[in-house]
Design an enzyme around this catalytic site. Sequence first.
Site, short mmCIF file in Angstrom:
data_model
loop_
_atom_site.label_atom_id
_atom_site.label_comp_id
_atom_site.label_asym_id
_atom_site.label_seq_id
_atom_site.Cartn_x
_atom_site.Cartn_y
_atom_site.Cartn_z
N HIS A 176 -0.60 6.71 -0.67
CA HIS A 176 -1.22 5.49 -0.17
C HIS A 176 -0.27 4.64 0.67
CE1 HIS A 176 0.48 3.23 -3.73
NE2 HIS A 176 0.57 2.32 -2.80
N GLY A 222 4.84 -3.16 -3.26
CA GLY A 222 6.19 -2.95 -2.73
C GLY A 222 6.98 -1.99 -3.59
N SER A 247 5.36 0.43 -4.81
CA SER A 247 4.56 1.62 -4.53
C SER A 247 5.43 2.80 -4.09
CB SER A 247 3.57 1.32 -3.40
OG SER A 247 2.46 0.66 -3.91
#
Length: 380
Positions: free
Chosen positions: A168, A317, A319
């Site tokens: 993502h 962040g 992620s």
Amino acid sequence: MNFFLILTFFAAFSVSMAFPRRRSKPREDNCLFGDGSSYRGDISKSARGKHCLNWKYFSIPWGASEGVDNHKYCRNPDQSLMPWCFVRRGNRFVREFCNIPTCSTPSHPVDTELTCGEKSERKQHKIVGGAFTSIKSHPWVAAIFNRRYGFLCGGTLIAPCWVLTAAHCFPDGAEANDLSVYLGKNAINETDADKEQSFNVEKVIIHTEFNEENHNNDIALLKIKSSNGECAVKTASVRTACIPPSNRELPAEYQCTIAGFGKGAYASWHYTQYLKEGKVNLLSRTACNSSLHYKGLITDKMMCARSPDWRTDACKGDSGGPLVCDMAGRMFLFGIVSWGEDCAKKNKPGVYTQVTKYNRWIAEKTQLPKYTEGIMYPTK
Ligand SMILES: *[C@@H]1O[C@H](CO)[C@@H](O)[C@H](O)[C@H]1NC(C)=O
Ligand SMILES: *[C@@H]1O[C@H](CO)[C@@H](O)[C@H](O)[C@H]1NC(C)=O
């Protein structure tokens, strides 16, 4: 629902693109090492610029074991000062030395599948509710940047040339040329050329079955290469994390660690600049999928974790960054920060891509099956 999945804005600072210069790794047989008797390179001119003559025209006592064969490359078969060859001078044949570049440094150390998961610093200092930490405690943490917009996502170094992250992070697909990866970074807005290593991205591999709706298969690989063609060099600040064996799962409440440069609180605007870490406990998939938590949104390729007081969580962040678990003193990458509802919200755990569902995928894409076998995983 307010997922931190979508990266709507980027940190408002520019990224220093300073690439530390390291000399490219010479092959020992291609440059001068000692007296050059191991030199097997293809320079065929003397230092004075004369063309070397094929060794086969001379009656000489040396053969292939000394590197002398049916060719005209400079060699040192007789413990001379340096490699040499026969050249023609007028109507005579004489020996002349060759000018071979010296091997600059011994080859750089790199992590292998046998040295993964070792952190150089075990000391704890104090993500939401987490503590600032040093990159030496999480030397596998990678910072992925978009060259135009700045910090994009975290990642994990799993082999010298490969960073594992979340799919993502690349909502519009990804152009490898737009990305850069830093390892050994303590703060995203600071450059420490002694510690950090920077890379271009050679290849972006996003899982083709990544589902943007339910975030299933939220996994991607980046192949990294520095501007002089090298992969990650093993230092106190840059190491690889281990991959556990396929399908391995840990029991609920097992304590693991998350690390990243993400936001300290959901409402705050800027990324935390400094690397933070947090302790989280695993939550069973069944519990996480129950109506108390994510009510049916959890697939069998996701895992959940939260701190018992709900105050530590991965956030926007973070992620793509790692959830690692300590097994007999070695750190194994079990999860990739994927999604969650808000951050550190009661009953809303962080959801992670379960890495051990992807051992085969990683092996196939990297062509490094040894790194995904989990051979360093403790057996009891
Ligand atoms: C990095 O960000 C922190 C927090 O915003 C700030 O205190 C620090 O001065 C910044 N460092 C640099 C080199 O810009
Ligand atoms: C979670 O619940 C949904 C809906 O009941 C179900 O379809 C799904 O298979 C469950 N996930 C797991 C991992 O059991």
